[in-house]
Structures are given as structure tokens and as C-alpha cells.
Motif scaffolding. Structure first.
Motif, PDB file in Angstrom:
ATOM      1  N   GLU A   1       0.838  -1.210   0.000  1.00  0.00           N
ATOM      2  CA  GLU A   1       0.000   0.000   0.000  1.00  0.00           C
ATOM      3  C   GLU A   1       0.867   1.252   0.000  1.00  0.00           C
ATOM      4  O   GLU A   1       0.534   2.256  -0.633  1.00  0.00           O
ATOM      5  CB  GLU A   1      -0.929  -0.010   1.207  1.00  0.00           C
ATOM      6  CG  GLU A   1      -2.049  -1.045   1.114  1.00  0.00           C
ATOM      7  CD  GLU A   1      -2.871  -1.096   2.395  1.00  0.00           C
ATOM      8  OE1 GLU A   1      -2.487  -0.393   3.363  1.00  0.00           O
ATOM      9  OE2 GLU A   1      -3.874  -1.821   2.423  1.00  0.00           O
ATOM     10  N   GLY A   2       1.983   1.227   0.733  1.00  0.00           N
ATOM     11  CA  GLY A   2       2.899   2.372   0.743  1.00  0.00           C
ATOM     12  C   GLY A   2       3.465   2.649  -0.638  1.00  0.00           C
ATOM     13  O   GLY A   2       3.548   3.804  -1.083  1.00  0.00           O
ATOM     14  N   ILE A   3       3.845   1.570  -1.321  1.00  0.00           N
ATOM     15  CA  ILE A   3       4.358   1.734  -2.689  1.00  0.00           C
ATOM     16  C   ILE A   3       3.276   2.299  -3.595  1.00  0.00           C
ATOM     17  O   ILE A   3       3.516   3.221  -4.399  1.00  0.00           O
ATOM     18  CB  ILE A   3       4.878   0.385  -3.220  1.00  0.00           C
ATOM     19  CG1 ILE A   3       6.075  -0.084  -2.385  1.00  0.00           C
ATOM     20  CG2 ILE A   3       5.266   0.503  -4.685  1.00  0.00           C
ATOM     21  CD1 ILE A   3       6.528  -1.490  -2.715  1.00  0.00           C
ATOM     22  N   TYR A   4       2.070   1.753  -3.474  1.00  0.00           N
ATOM     23  CA  TYR A   4       0.960   2.217  -4.315  1.00  0.00           C
ATOM     24  C   TYR A   4       0.641   3.692  -4.045  1.00  0.00           C
ATOM     25  O   TYR A   4       0.425   4.477  -4.968  1.00  0.00           O
ATOM     26  CB  TYR A   4      -0.263   1.339  -4.057  1.00  0.00           C
ATOM     27  CG  TYR A   4      -1.493   1.764  -4.815  1.00  0.00           C
ATOM     28  CD1 TYR A   4      -1.575   1.600  -6.191  1.00  0.00           C
ATOM     29  CD2 TYR A   4      -2.573   2.352  -4.142  1.00  0.00           C
ATOM     30  CE1 TYR A   4      -2.701   2.000  -6.897  1.00  0.00           C
ATOM     31  CE2 TYR A   4      -3.705   2.751  -4.838  1.00  0.00           C
ATOM     32  CZ  TYR A   4      -3.753   2.574  -6.217  1.00  0.00           C
ATOM     33  OH  TYR A   4      -4.875   2.974  -6.898  1.00  0.00           O
ATOM     34  N   ARG A   5       0.616   4.046  -2.756  1.00  0.00           N
ATOM     35  CA  ARG A   5       0.280   5.426  -2.380  1.00  0.00           C
ATOM     36  C   ARG A   5       1.322   6.412  -2.940  1.00  0.00           C
ATOM     37  O   ARG A   5       0.978   7.471  -3.490  1.00  0.00           O
ATOM     38  CB  ARG A   5       0.199   5.536  -0.865  1.00  0.00           C
ATOM     39  CG  ARG A   5      -0.220   6.922  -0.371  1.00  0.00           C
ATOM     40  CD  ARG A   5      -0.467   6.917   1.138  1.00  0.00           C
ATOM     41  NE  ARG A   5       0.706   6.461   1.872  1.00  0.00           N
ATOM     42  CZ  ARG A   5       0.811   5.275   2.492  1.00  0.00           C
ATOM     43  NH1 ARG A   5      -0.204   4.428   2.450  1.00  0.00           N
ATOM     44  NH2 ARG A   5       1.902   4.929   3.149  1.00  0.00           N
ATOM     45  N   GLU A   6       2.579   6.093  -2.796  1.00  0.00           N
ATOM     46  CA  GLU A   6       3.623   6.993  -3.294  1.00  0.00           C
ATOM     47  C   GLU A   6       3.648   7.033  -4.819  1.00  0.00           C
ATOM     48  O   GLU A   6       3.958   8.069  -5.415  1.00  0.00           O
ATOM     49  CB  GLU A   6       4.989   6.555  -2.758  1.00  0.00           C
ATOM     50  CG  GLU A   6       5.139   6.683  -1.241  1.00  0.00           C
ATOM     51  CD  GLU A   6       4.864   8.098  -0.754  1.00  0.00           C
ATOM     52  OE1 GLU A   6       5.239   9.052  -1.462  1.00  0.00           O
ATOM     53  OE2 GLU A   6       4.253   8.255   0.317  1.00  0.00           O
ATOM     54  N   THR A   7       3.296   5.907  -5.448  1.00  0.00           N
ATOM     55  CA  THR A   7       3.218   5.911  -6.913  1.00  0.00           C
ATOM     56  C   THR A   7       2.124   6.845  -7.394  1.00  0.00           C
ATOM     57  O   THR A   7       2.305   7.614  -8.354  1.00  0.00           O
ATOM     58  CB  THR A   7       2.951   4.482  -7.431  1.00  0.00           C
ATOM     59  OG1 THR A   7       3.983   3.603  -6.977  1.00  0.00           O
ATOM     60  CG2 THR A   7       2.898   4.457  -8.950  1.00  0.00           C
ATOM     61  N   LYS A   8       0.959   6.802  -6.719  1.00  0.00           N
ATOM     62  CA  LYS A   8      -0.131   7.705  -7.082  1.00  0.00           C
ATOM     63  C   LYS A   8       0.270   9.166  -6.864  1.00  0.00           C
ATOM     64  O   LYS A   8      -0.066  10.033  -7.668  1.00  0.00           O
ATOM     65  CB  LYS A   8      -1.375   7.378  -6.251  1.00  0.00           C
ATOM     66  CG  LYS A   8      -2.077   6.088  -6.658  1.00  0.00           C
ATOM     67  CD  LYS A   8      -3.408   5.946  -5.934  1.00  0.00           C
ATOM     68  CE  LYS A   8      -4.364   7.042  -6.313  1.00  0.00           C
ATOM     69  NZ  LYS A   8      -5.687   6.869  -5.671  1.00  0.00           N
ATOM     70  N   ARG A   9       0.987   9.383  -5.754  1.00  0.00           N
ATOM     71  CA  ARG A   9       1.406  10.759  -5.468  1.00  0.00           C
ATOM     72  C   ARG A   9       2.368  11.261  -6.545  1.00  0.00           C
ATOM     73  O   ARG A   9       2.257  12.399  -7.020  1.00  0.00           O
ATOM     74  CB  ARG A   9       2.095  10.806  -4.098  1.00  0.00           C
ATOM     75  CG  ARG A   9       2.502  12.217  -3.704  1.00  0.00           C
ATOM     76  CD  ARG A   9       3.259  12.215  -2.401  1.00  0.00           C
ATOM     77  NE  ARG A   9       3.795  13.541  -2.164  1.00  0.00           N
ATOM     78  CZ  ARG A   9       4.843  13.801  -1.411  1.00  0.00           C
ATOM     79  NH1 ARG A   9       5.487  12.804  -0.825  1.00  0.00           N
ATOM     80  NH2 ARG A   9       5.269  15.016  -1.230  1.00  0.00           N
ATOM     81  N   MET A  10       3.322  10.429  -6.979  1.00  0.00           N
ATOM     82  CA  MET A  10       4.255  10.840  -8.025  1.00  0.00           C
ATOM     83  C   MET A  10       3.536  11.044  -9.352  1.00  0.00           C
ATOM     84  O   MET A  10       3.861  11.954 -10.115  1.00  0.00           O
ATOM     85  CB  MET A  10       5.359   9.795  -8.167  1.00  0.00           C
ATOM     86  CG  MET A  10       6.311   9.737  -6.979  1.00  0.00           C
ATOM     87  SD  MET A  10       7.581   8.478  -7.170  1.00  0.00           S
ATOM     88  CE  MET A  10       8.429   9.086  -8.599  1.00  0.00           C
TER      89      MET A  10
END
Length: 417
Positions: free
Chosen positions: A237-246
Motif C-alpha cells: 500500500e505504501g508503494i501504491y500510495r507513493e506511486t499515485k502521489r508521483m
């Protein structure tokens, strides 16, 4: 320097030639009158001193006779000039004034040379004279007319010095002016370079955090590849969240680039009240979920010339920021007409913006409250909104009090429809 040099040479030559020409013309005119005077008053032959009403007196080798006053009157009474007359038979001198021994020696040397047609400068004892000489065959006299032009030469020298110093001053002022003009001309380019450096630094700083989070979570996943994936959902989820933010940050950066290049703004007649009502309907559930009250006050027929998609984006940004930075209270959305201006107003009762940050909140990557919402806010929202407003020939105003709330006004030119 070339212009000043050419101008200085032209002025100097013009002044010198004009002054010299005037002086020479006066000198020639005076010489003609004086020659006529000596035709009417010729010097007597040997022993003429005995026939004078009063005896002459001598200073050095110069003989002064009582009728000099009459000669000067006939010659024009121009006391700026001096004259000397020599009898060729015995080289006796008759003069209009005191002649120093040094000058007398020079004068007699020129008198013995014969007729000199041209005017020239004579330098004697530190003085400069403008000199001409006429031989009178009728009377057997050599007539010399001269004027002390040392003062004029000093004036010319002062003029030359002034032109030289003026040239130096002009060069210095030109260098300073050129440097200042260069700085003024290059100011937009320098500002653009500075913004580019700041943007690069801010962007690298903003990307560092999500990349670090993603790299850390991926390393943890790689260390536990043998374990069930469900046990490591927080890391995923952390990876997904930061990917969306980028991804969102990249889209916003592209939006900024398009807006700054002047593209993606199509101006058509737009009803702001209708558009605000649509956006209000989308954000009302979001505000209620956070426990906030979202109110709306929309005047009818609030029209402007604008890009509907971009104006909707402004409303999204303003309401999103208002909800994000308000923990409790009310958020108000309003549209109204003030003269020739259509206004969008968003007020909240949030944390507000500190006074030192308020002038910079429309810059890239500047957040109203840097310590909060670090992972969900890119700091580009108000910057994009400001660029959109500028593209519509409008203005954005911010007023905020920490702990009380913030008011944002967007003023756009009213449509003529």
C-alpha cells in the motif's frame, strides 16, 4: 566612444576654425585701414623728429610720435591689435604700444624678409601672436599687424581638455549605463534561470521522499519473498500510495508547463454559478465525511470568458485545499458580480496561513502548513490556480489569519453576454 570622438573633433575644429577665421578677417581689415592711414600720414624723411610739435620719446629702440592717436582713429580704433611700422631705409620702428626687446628683434627679422602674404602664429617669450606683414612700395614702409592670441589658445586648450574629460566621463557612464541596461534587459532571463534552478531543487526534494519510501518497501518485500503476500500489504500500500502521489505530481507539473507556455486555455462564455454548483455537489459529501459544513451562495448569471475545464480545476484546487486544511467549522463557496468583474470566493475556518508564507503560497512546492499533509499535498495546487487565473487575464487574492481561516478570491473579466 566613436560617436563622442567624432563629435569632439568636429566641435573642436569648428570652434578653432571659426574663431581663427573671424580673427584673421578682422586682422586683414585692420591692416588695410592702417595701410591707408600711412598713405595719408607718411613718415617724413631724415630729421622728421625736428618738425614734430613736441619731441618724441623712446623706450628701447621704439620711437613714439604724437600723432599715433590720429592713426589709430583712422585705422578703426581697434585696440585689440598692435602694429609696427619699419622704414626700410634705416629700419626705424614706429609702434602702437610697448614692444619688448625680444619681440622687436623678431619683428625686425621678419621685416627684413620682405613681403609675407600669409597669416601665421608667432611665438615669442611664451606669448603667441597672430601675425601678418605688408610691404608698402609707395611709402617705403614695412607694415606689421599682430594680436596676442595666447588667451584664445588657452581657451582652445581648455576646450580640448573638457572634451577629453567629457569623453572619459562619457565612456565611464556608458559602461555603467550599459551594465545597468544589460542587467535590466537580462532580468527576465536571470529570473527564469533562477526559477528553473529552484524548480529543479524543489522537484528533486519532492521526489526524494516517495522514491525513498518505495525503495525501502521494495527492499522489505524482497527480503520476505518466501512469506505470503497478504502479510505485507502495508508495504505494498505504501508503494501504491507513493506511486499515485508521483503520478499526480507529474500531471500537475505538466499542467504548469502547458499553462506557462500559454496553451490549453480556450476562452468561451462560461456561467461560473452553474460550474460552481456542479463542483459543490461533488465536494459536499467529502466535506460531510470530515465533519465540515459546506455552504454555497451563488448569484445568477455570473458569466465570464474562460476555459470551462480550467475554471473547474480552480474550484477543485480551492475546495480541496479548504477541506484539507480545515479540521472543523465551515467552508463557504460564493460567486458574485462586482462591476465588470466576476468573482469566485472560497472561505474556510481552517488553520490559516502564516504571514511569512502568505506572499509565497502561489509559488511551486510551497505549502500553507509545511508540517501537515506532507504525503498528500504536492504544493503545486495554488501555483497552478494562479497560472490559470493569469491565463484568463484575472487576479487571485489571498487573505488569511492563522487559527481563524483563509479567504481566496478569484476575479475574472466579466463576459459581455
Amino acid at each position: 566612444m566613436m560617436i563622442w570622438s567624432i563629435l569632439s573633433v568636429f566641435v573642436y575644429i569648428l570652434v578653432v576654425n571659426q574663431t581663427s577665421s573671424t580673427l584673421d578677417q578682422r586682422l586683414v581689415t585692420y591692416a588695410e585701414r592702417l595701410r591707408e592711414a600711412f598713405v595719408h600720414f607718411p613718415l617724413p624723411e631724415q630729421g622728421y623728429e625736428e618738425h614734430l610739435p613736441s619731441p618724441p620719446h623712446q623706450v628701447g629702440g621704439t620711437t613714439y610720435v604724437p600723432y599715433l592717436h590720429e592713426l589709430n582713429e583712422i585705422a578703426g580704433s581697434d585696440h585689440a591689435f598692435q602694429w609696427a611700422v619699419w622704414r626700410a631705409s634705416n629700419w626705424k620702428l614706429l609702434s602702437s604700444g610697448d614692444v619688448s626687446p625680444t619681440l622687436e628683434r623678431v619683428l625686425i627679422a621678419y621685416a627684413k624678409k620682405g613681403n609675407l602674404k600669409n597669416l601665421f602664429n608667432l611665438h615669442v617669450g611664451g606669448q603667441t601672436y597672430r601675425f601678418m606683414q605688408i610691404n608698402s612700395q609707395h611709402t617705403g614702409l614695412v607694415l606689421q599687424i599682430f594680436e596676442d592670441v595666447s588667451a584664445q589658445r588657452e581657451v582652445f586648450q581648455r576646450l580640448l581638455i573638457m572634451l577629453l574629460f567629457g569623453g572619459v566621463a562619457a565612456v565611464i557612464l556608458s559602461i555603467l549605463g550599459g551594465y545597468s541596461l544589460g542587467l535590466w534587459t537580462l532580468r527576465p532571463l536571470m529570473a527564469a534561470r533562477r526559477r528553473e534552478r529552484e524548480f529543479t531543487a524543489d522537484l528533486s526534494h519532492e521526489l526524494r521522499t516517495p522514491l525513498t519510501v518505495m525503495a525501502t518497501n521494495l527492499e522489505l518485500l524482497l527480503r520476505h519473498v518466501d512469506e505470503p503476500l497478504a502479510q505485507h500489504l502495508p508495504w505494498i500500500e505504501g508503494i501504491y500510495r507513493e506511486t499515485k502521489r508521483m503520478t499526480r505530481m507529474t500531471e500537475e507539473i505538466l499542467d504548469m508547463a502547458r499553462l506557462e507556455s500559454g496553451g490549453f486555455v480556450e476562452l468561451v462564455d462560461t456561467d461560473l454559478s452553474e460550474l460552481a454548483d456542479e463542483v459543490f455537489a461533488l465536494y459536499e459529501p467529502v466535506a460531510e465525511e470530515k465533519g465540515l459544513t459546506l455552504t454555497v451562495a451563488l448569484e445568477k448569471d455570473v458569466h465570464c470568458m474562460g476555459d470551462r475545464t480550467r475554471l473547474r480545476q480552480i474550484l477543485f484546487i480551492l475546495l480541496d485545499n479548504a477541506i484539507k486544511y480545515t479540521d472543523r467549522g465551515t467552508i463557504a463557496l460564493q460567486t458574485q458580480v462586482r462591476g465588470n468583474v466576476a468573482e469566485i470566493v472560497v472561505r474556510d475556518t481552517g488553520i490559516g496561513i502564516r504571514a511569512e508564507i502568505l506572499p509565497r503560497v502561489t509559488e511551486r512546492f510551497v505549502r500553507a502548513e509545511p508540517s501537515r499533509q506532507r504525503t498528500t499535498s504536492s504544493g503545486l495546487g495554488l501555483s497552478i490556480a494562479s497560472r490559470i487565473v493569469e491565463a484568463h487575464q484575472g487576479r487571485l487574492f489571498l487573505k488569511s489569519t492563522p487559527g481563524v481561516g483563509t479567504e481566496v478570491k478569484v476575479r475574472l473579466p466579466k463576459s459581455s453576454a
